[in-house]
Scaffold this active site. Structure first.
Site, short mmCIF file in Angstrom:
data_model
loop_
_atom_site.label_atom_id
_atom_site.label_comp_id
_atom_site.label_asym_id
_atom_site.label_seq_id
_atom_site.Cartn_x
_atom_site.Cartn_y
_atom_site.Cartn_z
N ASP A 64 0.85 -1.20 0.00
CA ASP A 64 0.00 0.00 0.00
C ASP A 64 0.89 1.25 0.00
O ASP A 64 2.10 1.16 -0.03
CB ASP A 64 -0.91 0.00 1.24
CG ASP A 64 -0.10 0.15 2.52
OD1 ASP A 64 0.89 -0.58 2.68
OD2 ASP A 64 -0.43 1.01 3.36
N ASP A 92 1.90 -17.58 -5.50
CA ASP A 92 2.38 -16.39 -6.21
C ASP A 92 1.17 -15.69 -6.83
O ASP A 92 0.88 -15.84 -8.01
CB ASP A 92 3.41 -16.80 -7.28
CG ASP A 92 4.15 -15.59 -7.81
OD1 ASP A 92 3.93 -14.48 -7.29
OD2 ASP A 92 4.96 -15.76 -8.75
N GLU A 108 2.70 -10.25 0.03
CA GLU A 108 2.91 -8.81 0.04
C GLU A 108 4.41 -8.55 0.19
O GLU A 108 5.19 -9.46 0.51
CB GLU A 108 2.14 -8.14 1.20
CG GLU A 108 2.16 -6.61 1.10
CD GLU A 108 1.15 -5.91 2.01
OE1 GLU A 108 0.42 -6.61 2.75
OE2 GLU A 108 1.08 -4.66 1.96
N HIS A 164 2.00 -8.70 -3.96
CA HIS A 164 0.93 -7.78 -3.57
C HIS A 164 1.60 -6.42 -3.40
O HIS A 164 2.10 -6.08 -2.33
CB HIS A 164 0.27 -8.25 -2.26
CG HIS A 164 -0.84 -7.35 -1.80
ND1 HIS A 164 -2.13 -7.51 -2.20
CD2 HIS A 164 -0.84 -6.27 -0.98
CE1 HIS A 164 -2.90 -6.57 -1.64
NE2 HIS A 164 -2.13 -5.81 -0.89
#
Ligand SMILES: [Zn+2]
Length: 559
Positions: free
Chosen positions: A146, A529, A538, A485
């Site tokens: 993020d 994956d 992530e 991620h």
């Protein structure tokens, strides 16, 4: 096997998955000549508990001549790998450059199309911060997949990177990162770390306290950072004193380290860091128990930690190491006695900083203050030399546990079954950090070598010696993972992910819907994956940081 390669003097062991073949011979072939330069016999068949795999080990440690090779066993041929003294140089550069890729508030260009324009300039003080208004927003690393920035997680990440600088300058001083600051007076490595330090300093309020994080109220979609137009808020606890103790103590510790590292290059910046560290320390002492929980309406990462004593311990030890001021040593000795009289050394993590505190106290090149030596320091009067002896002993014990565990692993790493939780690859890297710190303290040459090999064992595991035969660092090795991620990797329209990022790795306690849909299996098998599987795949700065530490150690100790 490690797809990147091996050091000439180091152990070289591959894990061979046993099939129906009964052929126990294996060989190492030169890629240049196609000829076998080494022939060996596989070890006894073994069952690996972490993966459930039946394996045999192929030990070719005696192959020490630099070159490019393949392993042939059980009728199969491996991809080529290198043996050489500089075999981890590119890996170190790639893993460190990944931090440049995570920069917020500026345009980033790693080459190869991995770029974004300036992002997240729209900042503001959130109602939970106790203040209001717009802020110019500049600096810091996007934390993970993020775009948030969190002081607590920045703390251990930046701290470990600066420790690597202090322990392994020979590997990092000349490292060229190809960043906007390259060519300036300060080494590239310190320039990159400073990008995050400057942001951390912005999160310090005038009273010395430090706000917990700066993020949007909710996570944005899987888009490039410059497309994310959500306001980036400085977020506090929602009531006085608004700043959190863990974040403030983390900042005190990291700025104290920074004051040591930047002194030779930029005196002004070093003293800014030290002033910030002292102010943060005073605030944290006055407010020792302010924990953080997301305020209403905020759904980004919490990094909540019910115990800030270990962060305070770390801050006191780093400030002592930097300044030699008796008050910091007194605070350290008193708190160490209260926290864990027996000193137990665990693997460090963002919520577990006590080991960093103990180690930095041991690494402080100081004799102990007059007051401490008089026995007036801790409640039980522990003296500096006694404390140091305890730390040294407990570190050696913790490292020995890891060395012994590695002997039982079919894939040569130091993870316990219980370590296969969220971010297990980060745990493996931090176990190597522990081993390398123990290596620094150890005086027996044979034990030293064991500690180094165990630390490198986790590097081999992360770079391919695992049950998937995958390198868990993007764009390193012959079969790196592809779908982290990580928003820029997903949204940039380029097939391959951004380089140098470490996957969180197997997680036997799946925490997202994709992970939960996997058939239950052995702990190491619990990985996929898939960019949606954030509990398994992530990336995060606190996992890349110990990887850089490990690679810096591998380069520095390469002989
Ligand atoms: Zn950004």
């Amino acid at each position: 096997m490690n797809q990147v390669g091996y050091l000439p003097d180091g152990q070289k062991v591959a894990s061979v998955l046993l099939g129906s073949s009964t052929d126990t011979a294996f060989s190492v072939q030169s890629v240049r000549t196609g000829k076998a330069i080494f022939q060996g016999t596989l070890g006894a068949s073994m069952m690996d508990a972490a993966s459930g795999d039946r394996l045999a080990l192929a030990d070719f440690s005696s192959v020490a001549i630099p070159g490019e090779y393949r392993l042939v066993a059980q009728g199969k041929r491996s991809e080529s790998f290198l043996i050489g003294r500089d075999v981890y140089k590119l890996a170190l550069r790639t893993a460190m450059r990944a931090f440049y890729g995570q920069r917020c508030g500026c345009a980033v260009d790693l080459g190869g199309g991995y770029s974004h324009t300036v992002c997240h300039l729209d900042g503001a003080l959130h109602s939970s911060s106790g203040k209001e208004g717009r802020l110019s927003n500049h600096g810091g690393w996007h934390d993970a997949g993020d775009y948030g920035r969190y002081v607590v997680n920045s703390g251990i990440s930046t701290g470990s990177l600066l420790w690597a600088w202090e322990l392994y300058p020979e590997a990092l001083k000349g490292l060229s990162l190809g960043i906007p600051e390259s060519g300036a007076k300060s080494p590239d490595y310190l320039a990159e770390v400073r990008w995050n330090l400057e942001w951390m300093l912005q999160l310090q309020d005038e009273d010395g306290g430090v706000w917990h994080k700066q993020t949007s109220e909710q996570f944005c979609q899987f888009i490039m950072p410059e497309k994310d137009k959500l306001t980036s808020y400085v977020i506090g606890t929602g009531s006085a004193p608004y700043k959190s103790t863990c974040a403030t103590a983390d900042l005190a510790a990291v700025m104290a380290i920074a004051a040591r590292c930047y002194g030779p290059y930029d005196d002004g910046f070093a003293s800014r860091c030290l002033t910030a560290a002292r102010k943060a320390w005073t605030w944290a002492q006055d407010n020792p128990d302010v924990t953080f929980k997301n305020p209403p309406g905020v759904g980004t990462g919490g990094y909540g930690d019910a115990h800030c004593h270990d962060e305070m311990l770390w801050a006191s030890a780093e400030l002592w190491r930097t300044t030699g001021d008796a008050e910091y040593e007194q605070a350290f000795l008193v708190a160490a006695e209260e926290l864990t009289p027996e000193i137990s050394i665990a693997v460090p993590g963002w919520g577990s900083l006590a080991p960093m505190a103990y180690w930095t106290y041991l690494m402080a090149d100081r004799k102990g203050s007059r007051l401490a030596n008089s026995g007036l320091a801790g409640k039980s009067g522990v003296k500096p030399e006694e404390m140091k002896a305890r730390i040294r002993k407990q570190t050696a014990i913790a490292a020995e546990v890891l060395v012994e565990r590695r002997e039982l692993s079919g894939y040569g790493h130091t993870l316990a079954i219980a370590d296969y939780g969220w971010g297990s690859n980060g745990v493996a890297a931090n176990q190597s950090l522990l081993l390398l710190v123990a290596h620094r303290f150890e005086t027996n040459a044979a034990t030293k070598q064991q500690l180094l090999e165990a630390a490198l064992g986790n590097l081999h595991y992360l770079l391919g010696r695992n049950c998937f035969g995958v390198s868990w660092v993007t764009q390193l090795g012959t079969n790196p993972f592809q779908k982290p991620h990580h928003r820029p990797s997903a949204a940039d329209g380029i097939a391959a992910p951004w380089p140098g990022l470490l996957s969180g790795g197997p997680n036997s306690r799946p925490g997202d819907s994709v992970a939960r849909s996997l058939a239950p299996g052995a702990p190491m098998r619990m990985w996929v994956d898939d960019e949606r599987a954030y509990s398994m795949n992530e990336i995060a700065i606190n996992w890349n940081a110990p990887l850089v530490f490990l690679l810096a150690g591998a380069n520095a100790l390469a002989g």
